[in-house]
Design an enzyme around this catalytic site. Structure first.
Site, mmCIF file in Angstrom:
data_model
loop_
_atom_site.group_PDB
_atom_site.id
_atom_site.type_symbol
_atom_site.label_atom_id
_atom_site.label_comp_id
_atom_site.label_asym_id
_atom_site.label_seq_id
_atom_site.Cartn_x
_atom_site.Cartn_y
_atom_site.Cartn_z
ATOM 1 N N ASP A 9 39.166 29.904 41.196
ATOM 2 C CA ASP A 9 38.749 31.131 40.593
ATOM 3 C C ASP A 9 37.452 30.897 39.859
ATOM 4 O O ASP A 9 37.300 29.909 39.156
ATOM 5 C CB ASP A 9 39.579 31.807 39.620
ATOM 6 C CG ASP A 9 41.053 32.072 40.261
ATOM 7 O OD1 ASP A 9 41.050 32.044 41.561
ATOM 8 O OD2 ASP A 9 42.116 32.255 39.515
ATOM 9 N N ASP B 65 49.090 43.928 44.377
ATOM 10 C CA ASP B 65 49.103 43.262 43.046
ATOM 11 C C ASP B 65 50.125 44.273 42.445
ATOM 12 O O ASP B 65 49.869 45.675 42.251
ATOM 13 C CB ASP B 65 47.842 43.242 42.460
ATOM 14 C CG ASP B 65 46.946 42.530 42.859
ATOM 15 O OD1 ASP B 65 47.063 41.567 43.688
ATOM 16 O OD2 ASP B 65 45.595 42.573 42.675
#
Length: 236
Positions: free
Chosen positions: A8, A129
């Site tokens: 990330d 999500d």
């Protein structure tokens, strides 16, 4: 089952967040060095997120991500800040294996069909999500309907795979909530990669047994709570 170490990227650094909150970031150094580290340890795929993109700066880190793709040459799924079909096309042009459409997939579902038609379904992954069983968008600040219903819609539109992230457990290093994963996998036919809460061998085994295509290792991997070699062994 595939194991995807997370790389990330925020402000040019490899970081991990807790519950997607920018202020919770812990930095782990250069993203390319982190990627090489996991590949040297046996990983054959990476999960890359352009967090600056997710926070509204979609072009940031582009050169860095292009270099990472070129240098590693492995299977890479890329998400974060893809806000238009044009964004998706540009990122696919970098050579990533597939892109992840999350908020865009909810706001403009036809973007999945457009990109899948042009580049092939296998290069388009829809992000599911989920927060309390509802799809979470806009940095997980809003919800927009049942996660299984959306997953089935994404599949019909041409998404070749799904990334399921359980926001309720993401970054907490307290284990996977397996039942929502089983429910999702039972309702779709496309491969499902799971993120959120993978913190030990038992989590990897549970996802493997549930039929997941892959598991993303993030915070627990960087903190040392889960060992990559053990995860790879358990994934077989």
């Amino acid at each position: 089952m595939r194991i995807f170490p997370a790389v990330d990227i925020l402000g040019g650094r490899c970081v991990q967040l807790v519950q997607g909150k920018r202020e919770s970031a812990t930095a782990y150094g250069d993203p390319l060095s982190c990627a090489r580290h996991w590949l040297d340890a046996g990983a054959e795929a990476l999960h890359v997120v352009n967090l600056d993109g997710a926070f509204g700066e979609s072009a940031k880190n582009a050169d860095l991500i292009r270099a990472l793709v070129k240098d590693t040459g492995v299977e890479i799924e890329l998400g974060g800040g893809i806000r238009s079909v044009e964004d998706g096309s540009r990122w696919l042009g970098t050579g990533v294996t597939r892109i992840i459409l999350s908020t865009l997939a909810i706001q403009n579902p036809d973007s999945i069909r457009q990109l899948a038609t042009e580049f092939g379904s296998d290069r388009v992954m829809a992000g599911v999500d989920a927060k309390g069983g509802k799809v979470a968008i806009h940095g997980w600040q809003e919800t927009a309907g049942d996660y299984i219903g959306w997953a089935k819609t994404f599949e019909k539109l041409g998404a070749g795979s799904l990334l399921y992230t359980n926001v309720d457990v993401e970054g907490l290093q307290q284990g996977v909530a397996i039942e929502p994963v089983r429910q999702l996998i039972s309702h779709v036919r496309v491969p499902v990669v799971v993120a959120g809460g993978v913190s030990g061998r038992a989590d990897v085994a549970a996802l493997r047994d549930a039929g997941a295509y892959g598991a993303v290792l993030g915070s627990a991997l960087y903190s040392g709570k889960i060992n990559l070699s053990e995860a790879l062994e358990e994934s077989q």
